[in-house]
Design an enzyme around this catalytic site. Sequence first.
Site, PDB file in Angstrom:
ATOM      1  N   ASP A  35       0.916  -1.335  -0.249  1.00  0.00           N
ATOM      2  CA  ASP A  35       0.032   0.132   0.050  1.00  0.00           C
ATOM      3  C   ASP A  35       0.795   1.183   0.021  1.00  0.00           C
ATOM      4  O   ASP A  35       0.351   2.334   0.286  1.00  0.00           O
ATOM      5  CB  ASP A  35      -1.003   0.100   1.285  1.00  0.00           C
ATOM      6  CG  ASP A  35      -0.038  -0.168   2.400  1.00  0.00           C
ATOM      7  OD1 ASP A  35       0.863  -0.395   2.273  1.00  0.00           O
ATOM      8  OD2 ASP A  35      -0.940   0.060   3.393  1.00  0.00           O
ATOM      9  N   HIS A 238      23.659   4.293 -18.540  1.00  0.00           N
ATOM     10  CA  HIS A 238      22.506   4.209 -17.640  1.00  0.00           C
ATOM     11  C   HIS A 238      22.857   3.854 -16.155  1.00  0.00           C
ATOM     12  O   HIS A 238      21.994   3.109 -15.288  1.00  0.00           O
ATOM     13  CB  HIS A 238      21.384   3.475 -18.122  1.00  0.00           C
ATOM     14  CG  HIS A 238      20.752   4.454 -19.305  1.00  0.00           C
ATOM     15  ND1 HIS A 238      19.821   3.729 -20.259  1.00  0.00           N
ATOM     16  CD2 HIS A 238      20.866   5.702 -19.846  1.00  0.00           C
ATOM     17  CE1 HIS A 238      19.701   4.725 -21.004  1.00  0.00           C
ATOM     18  NE2 HIS A 238      20.535   5.728 -20.936  1.00  0.00           N
ATOM     19  N   ASP A 255      25.754  12.514 -13.716  1.00  0.00           N
ATOM     20  CA  ASP A 255      24.826  13.202 -14.607  1.00  0.00           C
ATOM     21  C   ASP A 255      23.515  13.309 -13.708  1.00  0.00           C
ATOM     22  O   ASP A 255      22.794  12.333 -13.247  1.00  0.00           O
ATOM     23  CB  ASP A 255      24.562  12.192 -15.567  1.00  0.00           C
ATOM     24  CG  ASP A 255      23.479  12.601 -16.634  1.00  0.00           C
ATOM     25  OD1 ASP A 255      22.671  13.741 -16.281  1.00  0.00           O
ATOM     26  OD2 ASP A 255      23.298  12.176 -17.658  1.00  0.00           O
ATOM     27  N   ASP A 266      19.543  19.025 -16.741  1.00  0.00           N
ATOM     28  CA  ASP A 266      20.091  17.878 -17.128  1.00  0.00           C
ATOM     29  C   ASP A 266      21.472  18.298 -17.264  1.00  0.00           C
ATOM     30  O   ASP A 266      21.805  18.747 -18.410  1.00  0.00           O
ATOM     31  CB  ASP A 266      19.299  17.292 -18.349  1.00  0.00           C
ATOM     32  CG  ASP A 266      19.981  16.000 -18.830  1.00  0.00           C
ATOM     33  OD1 ASP A 266      20.623  15.515 -17.863  1.00  0.00           O
ATOM     34  OD2 ASP A 266      19.444  15.399 -19.642  1.00  0.00           O
ATOM     35  N   HIS A 345      25.951   7.501 -28.537  1.00  0.00           N
ATOM     36  CA  HIS A 345      24.639   7.955 -28.278  1.00  0.00           C
ATOM     37  C   HIS A 345      24.593   9.392 -28.746  1.00  0.00           C
ATOM     38  O   HIS A 345      25.666   9.737 -29.459  1.00  0.00           O
ATOM     39  CB  HIS A 345      24.225   8.309 -26.820  1.00  0.00           C
ATOM     40  CG  HIS A 345      25.111   9.206 -26.085  1.00  0.00           C
ATOM     41  ND1 HIS A 345      25.478  10.467 -26.211  1.00  0.00           N
ATOM     42  CD2 HIS A 345      26.126   8.974 -25.060  1.00  0.00           C
ATOM     43  CE1 HIS A 345      26.352  11.047 -25.481  1.00  0.00           C
ATOM     44  NE2 HIS A 345      26.900   9.931 -24.592  1.00  0.00           N
ATOM     45  N   HIS A 349      19.117  16.308 -26.782  1.00  0.00           N
ATOM     46  CA  HIS A 349      17.592  16.117 -26.772  1.00  0.00           C
ATOM     47  C   HIS A 349      17.175  17.312 -26.345  1.00  0.00           C
ATOM     48  O   HIS A 349      17.532  18.148 -25.437  1.00  0.00           O
ATOM     49  CB  HIS A 349      17.405  14.952 -25.948  1.00  0.00           C
ATOM     50  CG  HIS A 349      17.762  14.824 -24.493  1.00  0.00           C
ATOM     51  ND1 HIS A 349      17.190  15.667 -23.506  1.00  0.00           N
ATOM     52  CD2 HIS A 349      18.907  14.235 -24.142  1.00  0.00           C
ATOM     53  CE1 HIS A 349      17.696  15.362 -22.461  1.00  0.00           C
ATOM     54  NE2 HIS A 349      19.067  14.617 -22.805  1.00  0.00           N
ATOM     55  N   HIS A 356      13.874  14.087 -21.209  1.00  0.00           N
ATOM     56  CA  HIS A 356      13.823  14.069 -22.864  1.00  0.00           C
ATOM     57  C   HIS A 356      12.394  14.463 -23.179  1.00  0.00           C
ATOM     58  O   HIS A 356      11.322  13.723 -23.118  1.00  0.00           O
ATOM     59  CB  HIS A 356      13.729  12.308 -23.236  1.00  0.00           C
ATOM     60  CG  HIS A 356      15.242  11.822 -22.534  1.00  0.00           C
ATOM     61  ND1 HIS A 356      15.526  10.450 -22.514  1.00  0.00           N
ATOM     62  CD2 HIS A 356      16.401  12.545 -22.420  1.00  0.00           C
ATOM     63  CE1 HIS A 356      16.662  10.245 -22.025  1.00  0.00           C
ATOM     64  NE2 HIS A 356      17.234  11.680 -21.938  1.00  0.00           N
ATOM     65  N   GLU A 382      25.594  17.220 -25.143  1.00  0.00           N
ATOM     66  CA  GLU A 382      26.133  15.997 -24.200  1.00  0.00           C
ATOM     67  C   GLU A 382      27.102  15.345 -24.609  1.00  0.00           C
ATOM     68  O   GLU A 382      26.781  14.034 -24.829  1.00  0.00           O
ATOM     69  CB  GLU A 382      25.096  15.473 -23.285  1.00  0.00           C
ATOM     70  CG  GLU A 382      24.104  15.010 -24.091  1.00  0.00           C
ATOM     71  CD  GLU A 382      23.221  14.172 -23.305  1.00  0.00           C
ATOM     72  OE1 GLU A 382      23.269  13.444 -22.658  1.00  0.00           O
ATOM     73  OE2 GLU A 382      21.991  14.517 -23.302  1.00  0.00           O
ATOM     74  N   TYR A 386      33.649   7.066 -24.103  1.00  0.00           N
ATOM     75  CA  TYR A 386      33.576   5.979 -23.224  1.00  0.00           C
ATOM     76  C   TYR A 386      34.628   4.860 -23.693  1.00  0.00           C
ATOM     77  O   TYR A 386      34.328   4.241 -24.767  1.00  0.00           O
ATOM     78  CB  TYR A 386      32.380   5.577 -22.985  1.00  0.00           C
ATOM     79  CG  TYR A 386      31.402   6.571 -22.990  1.00  0.00           C
ATOM     80  CD1 TYR A 386      31.023   7.398 -21.722  1.00  0.00           C
ATOM     81  CD2 TYR A 386      30.537   7.170 -24.236  1.00  0.00           C
ATOM     82  CE1 TYR A 386      30.111   8.283 -21.569  1.00  0.00           C
ATOM     83  CE2 TYR A 386      29.769   8.210 -23.950  1.00  0.00           C
ATOM     84  CZ  TYR A 386      29.457   8.841 -22.779  1.00  0.00           C
ATOM     85  OH  TYR A 386      28.655   9.833 -22.784  1.00  0.00           O
ATOM     86  N   ARG A 403      31.600  12.538 -20.094  1.00  0.00           N
ATOM     87  CA  ARG A 403      30.549  12.970 -20.631  1.00  0.00           C
ATOM     88  C   ARG A 403      30.535  14.500 -20.256  1.00  0.00           C
ATOM     89  O   ARG A 403      30.693  14.943 -18.877  1.00  0.00           O
ATOM     90  CB  ARG A 403      29.332  12.263 -20.674  1.00  0.00           C
ATOM     91  CG  ARG A 403      28.178  13.472 -21.298  1.00  0.00           C
ATOM     92  CD  ARG A 403      26.904  12.222 -21.332  1.00  0.00           C
ATOM     93  NE  ARG A 403      26.380  11.934 -20.139  1.00  0.00           N
ATOM     94  CZ  ARG A 403      26.358  10.658 -19.729  1.00  0.00           C
ATOM     95  NH1 ARG A 403      26.932   9.808 -20.343  1.00  0.00           N
ATOM     96  NH2 ARG A 403      25.646  10.449 -18.654  1.00  0.00           N
ATOM     97  N   GLU A 405      27.858  17.790 -20.104  1.00  0.00           N
ATOM     98  CA  GLU A 405      26.392  18.264 -20.778  1.00  0.00           C
ATOM     99  C   GLU A 405      26.021  19.578 -19.840  1.00  0.00           C
ATOM    100  O   GLU A 405      25.943  19.501 -18.688  1.00  0.00           O
ATOM    101  CB  GLU A 405      25.406  16.880 -20.243  1.00  0.00           C
ATOM    102  CG  GLU A 405      23.920  17.075 -20.331  1.00  0.00           C
ATOM    103  CD  GLU A 405      23.024  16.120 -20.220  1.00  0.00           C
ATOM    104  OE1 GLU A 405      23.376  15.256 -19.420  1.00  0.00           O
ATOM    105  OE2 GLU A 405      22.261  16.200 -21.113  1.00  0.00           O
TER     106      GLU A 405
HETATM  107  N1  GLY Z   1      20.285  12.316 -17.852  1.00  0.00           N
HETATM  108  C1  GLY Z   1      19.712  11.765 -19.206  1.00  0.00           C
HETATM  109  C2  GLY Z   1      20.403  12.206 -20.246  1.00  0.00           C
HETATM  110  O1  GLY Z   1      21.450  12.899 -20.098  1.00  0.00           O
HETATM  111  O2  GLY Z   1      19.762  12.240 -21.554  1.00  0.00           O
HETATM  112 MN    MN Z   2      22.032  13.860 -18.542  1.00  0.00          MN
HETATM  113 MN    MN Z   3      20.434  14.559 -21.383  1.00  0.00          MN
END
Ligand code: GLY
Ligand code: MN
Ligand code: MN
Length: 435
Positions: A35, A238, A255, A266, A345, A349, A356, A382, A386, A403, A405
Amino acid sequence: MTFDPQIRRRRQLLDRLGDGVAIIPTAPERLRNRDAHYPYRFDSYFWYLSAFPEPEAVIVLVGGDAPQDLLFCRENDPEREVWDGFRYGPAAAAEIFGFAEACPLATLDKRLPELLANRHRLWHTLGHDAHWDRRAAAALNAVRAQSRNGTRAPREIHDLHALLDEMRLIKDAHEIELMRRAAAITDSGHRRAMHQCRPGVSEYHLEAELSHEFRRLGASGHAYTPIVAGGANACVLHYVDNDRPLVDGSLLLIDAGCELAGYAADVTRSFPVGGRFSGVQREVYEIVLAAQSAAIAALRPGAPFIAYHQAALRVLTQGLVDLRVLTGNVDDLIAQESYKPWYMHRTGHWLGLDVHDAGDYRFGSGDEDWTVLAPGMVLTVEPGLYFQASDATPVHLHGIGVRIEDDVLITADGGEAYTHAPKSIAAIEETMRHD
Ligand code: GLY
Ligand code: MN
Ligand code: MN
């Protein structure tokens, strides 16, 4: 507080509905286990049009000659409010949130067929929520059942999100203000994590520093599950376990972005656990930073969405050649996607109520069919590299993941990066000094 931006957005949407009715429910509360519920998060489309925070609420917009905005929500219930807290109730909700009319949610299934009768179209996004697909279909069927007494049911069902996605793609002044505030809080969280980082502390310790800073400064929390990834964990895109100790000599990738009034930031920063970049870490970092600068420089109104990804790819691929990971001509290497084992990647975005965010990237499969950038759009930039341990990667690079971003607003002049956590090697090393 006034809800003028939301009222304005409802009017804009009403203007586009024609002789039709739109149904926009908020998100349900969701059980986590037995619950206990997940923390409640409203539906982004519903929030965009109302800023009404309660679950069990639906907006119904009636287009045409006499446009109307209605809110269906929970009634006041003194007993439930003792347990679960305040409810606006329909009368106060209509007054405060600026709806023409608000009604108890329990009356929705009776009202919907009345509102749909003799209208041309229903605006509803099929497949978004099976519960509302069934409820919208039941309302349509209730109107169809009256055909013998001369009532006509809508013949057209249109995708409401297609209209709303177009609107959400261009942020208005109110949204930009909130996104700048979310960015400032997020920057502060990253600065604090950098300052607290040292060998021996754990990834979760820095996650907690971020969470504390976000809440302390008024954000509702994280906009998405934060990634706090030491060493080779940074190469898992991820990674969210965030449970390992941080080791001197390795890099850390964070991140993380807060959510403020529904809007996400982000931001990713990569920095040395011990506070000083090694020679090879510095080399990789400078390549990613140069790729990000090139990508941001490629952002301007009129440019196709894909252009900044292509700008980043060129710098990253040249960097992989300089690092002796790849050999050959950069154009050929890009055409053959030879960079993919180390950069898998896209460079960014849309960003907004969803991390996103809503909005099309492309309208067809041709090179000409990318969305064209316009002032008011917000996106992330971003790039990363890697280096998982693998035979294709020189050993001295193994375990390095970088990375960088930032969040960028498209203005009349170009791209304005409005996140400002320390980013140059000098600024990071200065922030991490413990003296
Ligand atoms: N934190 C998710 C991305 O960078 O797209
Ligand atoms: Mn991110
Ligand atoms: Mn992002």
